[in-house]
Design an enzyme around this catalytic site. Structure first.
Site, PDB file in Angstrom:
ATOM      1  N   LYS A  23     -94.700  -7.126 -18.806  1.00  0.00           N
ATOM      2  CA  LYS A  23     -95.557  -5.947 -18.642  1.00  0.00           C
ATOM      3  C   LYS A  23     -94.759  -4.693 -18.310  1.00  0.00           C
ATOM      4  O   LYS A  23     -95.206  -3.577 -18.587  1.00  0.00           O
ATOM      5  CB  LYS A  23     -96.628  -6.204 -17.574  1.00  0.00           C
ATOM      6  CG  LYS A  23     -97.681  -7.198 -18.057  1.00  0.00           C
ATOM      7  CD  LYS A  23     -98.947  -7.177 -17.227  1.00  0.00           C
ATOM      8  CE  LYS A  23    -100.009  -8.046 -17.898  1.00  0.00           C
ATOM      9  NZ  LYS A  23    -101.243  -8.134 -17.149  1.00  0.00           N
ATOM     10  N   LYS A  35     -98.999 -14.236 -26.721  1.00  0.00           N
ATOM     11  CA  LYS A  35    -100.257 -14.734 -26.156  1.00  0.00           C
ATOM     12  C   LYS A  35    -101.404 -13.786 -26.505  1.00  0.00           C
ATOM     13  O   LYS A  35    -101.219 -12.565 -26.503  1.00  0.00           O
ATOM     14  CB  LYS A  35    -100.083 -14.794 -24.634  1.00  0.00           C
ATOM     15  CG  LYS A  35    -101.234 -15.393 -23.870  1.00  0.00           C
ATOM     16  CD  LYS A  35    -100.939 -15.362 -22.374  1.00  0.00           C
ATOM     17  CE  LYS A  35    -101.140 -13.981 -21.790  1.00  0.00           C
ATOM     18  NZ  LYS A  35    -102.400 -13.784 -21.078  1.00  0.00           N
ATOM     19  N   LYS A  87    -106.373  -9.622 -23.500  1.00  0.00           N
ATOM     20  CA  LYS A  87    -107.477  -8.656 -23.569  1.00  0.00           C
ATOM     21  C   LYS A  87    -106.982  -7.215 -23.527  1.00  0.00           C
ATOM     22  O   LYS A  87    -107.689  -6.311 -23.942  1.00  0.00           O
ATOM     23  CB  LYS A  87    -108.503  -8.927 -22.475  1.00  0.00           C
ATOM     24  CG  LYS A  87    -107.975  -8.855 -21.062  1.00  0.00           C
ATOM     25  CD  LYS A  87    -109.096  -9.053 -20.061  1.00  0.00           C
ATOM     26  CE  LYS A  87    -108.877 -10.222 -19.137  1.00  0.00           C
ATOM     27  NZ  LYS A  87    -107.680 -10.171 -18.298  1.00  0.00           N
TER      28      LYS A  87
HETATM   29  N1  AQP Z   1    -104.259 -16.472 -24.480  1.00  0.00           N
HETATM   30  C1  AQP Z   1    -104.645 -17.247 -23.477  1.00  0.00           C
HETATM   31  N2  AQP Z   1    -104.781 -18.580 -23.675  1.00  0.00           N
HETATM   32  C2  AQP Z   1    -105.191 -19.388 -22.656  1.00  0.00           C
HETATM   33  N3  AQP Z   1    -105.469 -18.920 -21.407  1.00  0.00           N
HETATM   34  C3  AQP Z   1    -105.339 -17.603 -21.175  1.00  0.00           C
HETATM   35  N4  AQP Z   1    -105.532 -16.831 -20.090  1.00  0.00           N
HETATM   36  C4  AQP Z   1    -105.269 -15.541 -20.399  1.00  0.00           C
HETATM   37  N5  AQP Z   1    -104.897 -15.442 -21.680  1.00  0.00           N
HETATM   38  C5  AQP Z   1    -104.932 -16.703 -22.198  1.00  0.00           C
HETATM   39  C6  AQP Z   1    -105.984 -17.319 -18.802  1.00  0.00           C
HETATM   40  O1  AQP Z   1    -107.145 -16.586 -18.439  1.00  0.00           O
HETATM   41  C7  AQP Z   1    -107.162 -16.444 -17.013  1.00  0.00           C
HETATM   42  C8  AQP Z   1    -107.410 -15.016 -16.631  1.00  0.00           C
HETATM   43  O2  AQP Z   1    -106.312 -14.233 -16.981  1.00  0.00           O
HETATM   44  P1  AQP Z   1    -106.131 -12.826 -16.277  1.00  0.00           P
HETATM   45  O3  AQP Z   1    -107.230 -11.926 -16.650  1.00  0.00           O
HETATM   46  O4  AQP Z   1    -105.963 -12.990 -14.817  1.00  0.00           O
HETATM   47  O5  AQP Z   1    -104.766 -12.270 -16.787  1.00  0.00           O
HETATM   48  P2  AQP Z   1    -103.819 -12.700 -17.921  1.00  0.00           P
HETATM   49  O6  AQP Z   1    -103.376 -14.093 -17.749  1.00  0.00           O
HETATM   50  O7  AQP Z   1    -102.721 -11.672 -17.958  1.00  0.00           O
HETATM   51  O8  AQP Z   1    -104.795 -12.583 -19.202  1.00  0.00           O
HETATM   52  P3  AQP Z   1    -104.841 -11.480 -20.301  1.00  0.00           P
HETATM   53  O9  AQP Z   1    -106.063 -11.683 -21.117  1.00  0.00           O
HETATM   54  O10 AQP Z   1    -103.528 -11.451 -21.025  1.00  0.00           O
HETATM   55  O11 AQP Z   1    -105.029 -10.149 -19.460  1.00  0.00           O
HETATM   56  P4  AQP Z   1    -104.178  -8.827 -19.496  1.00  0.00           P
HETATM   57  O12 AQP Z   1    -104.137  -8.420 -20.943  1.00  0.00           O
HETATM   58  O13 AQP Z   1    -104.904  -7.866 -18.627  1.00  0.00           O
HETATM   59  O14 AQP Z   1    -102.827  -9.154 -18.945  1.00  0.00           O
HETATM   60  C9  AQP Z   1    -105.832 -16.986 -16.487  1.00  0.00           C
HETATM   61  O15 AQP Z   1    -106.046 -18.300 -15.999  1.00  0.00           O
HETATM   62  C10 AQP Z   1    -104.974 -17.013 -17.699  1.00  0.00           C
HETATM   63  O16 AQP Z   1    -103.978 -17.999 -17.636  1.00  0.00           O
END
Ligand code: AQP
Length: 337
Positions: free
Chosen positions: A119, A200, A203
């Site tokens: 990030k 990955k 969102k």
């Molecule tokens: N692509 C993914 N596949 C499986 N699990 C996923 N998680 C996120 N992306 C995937 C799981 O969703 C939960 C919540 O995630 P988060 O919102 O705390 O942050 P993150 O892991 O950083 O997810 P994002 O969607 O990628 O958010 P941003 O873009 O804001 O950084 C966690 O259990 C995560 O493992």
């Protein structure tokens, strides 16, 4: 051990950031496991807004996304009567224990976190909160003395740090925290981007064609899947090393249809990518349509604010006890009364 359960059930804590619209990756990797665990465990599920602000958020979007994530928890099947659904910033103990955990974490440990490196990469200004994020996440979990933390694969490293911090605290100040275990499923723990299977699905990706949002209308889902990148060739074969794009789509199919990867492969033998993608879109739509109906009903009913108020009260009742015990163990002079 402090914070012992009122019930005999083991505790579960997990959270999702309101940093955008939730994706099918968040659903497959995390949220659907929350639903599966709510009967067996004493569950606490948080919308982790304090984590979301470690990267810039538009105030109006943050407010909207916070309520939307909470409503999606319910729409996905989390029963607020069984699990406490709450907003992290509504329970001040998170920020307070978060600070204490920051004092225990070493710079070197935080520097090794791959999410921070990803990030922060290429940014001129990086907020200090992005760096100390894992210490706050440790606090989120330890406040509830959670035994299990259902997460996607990307959170594994943060969970390991949480365990290290709990062990460090217990050694230095006496047994206070439960050392939590990650709960990561074998299939679907890392759903990849639709436009690049080396990344990955996220969102906060600026390209909306890289993810399927849980709130995408059916036609948008169909379009995104028809445009999803595929590997050379046409065989629907699960082979992540050589066919990462199609293997990712097969994982989404398997998870949404509730079948094994073997079954997906057999079903589409000799049919080619086009036929597979068409059916994949319908399988995803069949999961999203009922979820979206419930979501819109909940939003319209206005019930979410009551659910969050009740959830925060239940969460705070547990978190404040643990925070007090941690502060006492560290030698803070506690206020009387
Ligand atoms: N692509 C993914 N596949 C499986 N699990 C996923 N998680 C996120 N992306 C995937 C799981 O969703 C939960 C919540 O995630 P988060 O919102 O705390 O942050 P993150 O892991 O950083 O997810 P994002 O969607 O990628 O958010 P941003 O873009 O804001 O950084 C966690 O259990 C995560 O493992």
């Amino acid at each position: 051990m402090s914070g012992t359960n009122k019930s005999d059930k083991k505790r579960v804590l997990s959270g999702i950031q309101p940093s955008g619209q939730l994706t099918i990756g968040n659903y497959i990797g995390a949220m659907r496991h929350f639903v599966e665990m709510q009967d067996e465990y004493d569950c606490y599920f948080a919308v982790v807004d304090l984590h979301a602000v470690t990267v810039p958020q538009e105030p109006e979007a943050l407010r909207e996304n916070t309520e939307a994530v909470a409503a999606l928890f319910v729409a996905a099947g989390i029963d607020p009567a069984k699990a406490a659904i709450f907003v992290q910033s509504h329970v001040p103990a998170h920020a307070q224990l978060g600070w204490l955990m920051t004092t225990l974490a070493y710079m070197g440990e935080l520097e090794r976190m791959t999410q921070y490196k990803d990030k922060a990469a290429g940014k001129v200004a990086v907020g200090a909160g992005l760096f100390t994020y894992p210490a706050l996440m440790a606090a989120d979990i330890l406040l509830y003395n959670a035994h299990l933390v259902p997460v996607g694969d990307d959170q594994k490293q943060h969970l390991e740090l949480t365990r290290d911090l709990a062990i460090r605290f217990n050694r230095r100040f006496g047994e206070t925290f439960v050392v939590p275990e990650p709960s990561i499923s074998e299939v679907g723990a890392r759903i990849m981007s639709l436009d690049d299977a080396t990344k990955k699905m996220s969102k906060s990706n600026p390209n909306p064609n890289s993810y399927i949002s849980l709130l995408d209308p059916p036609d948008v889902v169909r379009k995104k899947i028809s445009r999803a990148k595929t590997d050379p060739g046409r065989e629907v074969v699960y082979d992540p090393a050589n066919k990462p794009e199609i293997s990712n789509l097969m994982t989404i199919y398997a998870q949404c249809a509730g079948v094994s990867l073997d079954e997906v492969q057999k079903r589409f033998e000799g049919q080619g990518y086009g036929a597979f993608k068409k059916e994949l879109a319908e399988v995803v739509v069949s999961v999203l349509e009922p979820l979206q109906r419930t979501y819109h009903d909940i939003r319209q009913s206005g019930a979410i604010r009551d659910i969050l108020r009740d959830g925060a009260q239940r969460a705070a009742a547990v978190a404040e006890v643990t925070l007090r015990q941690a502060k006492e163990a560290m030698g803070f002079l506690l206020p009387q009364g």
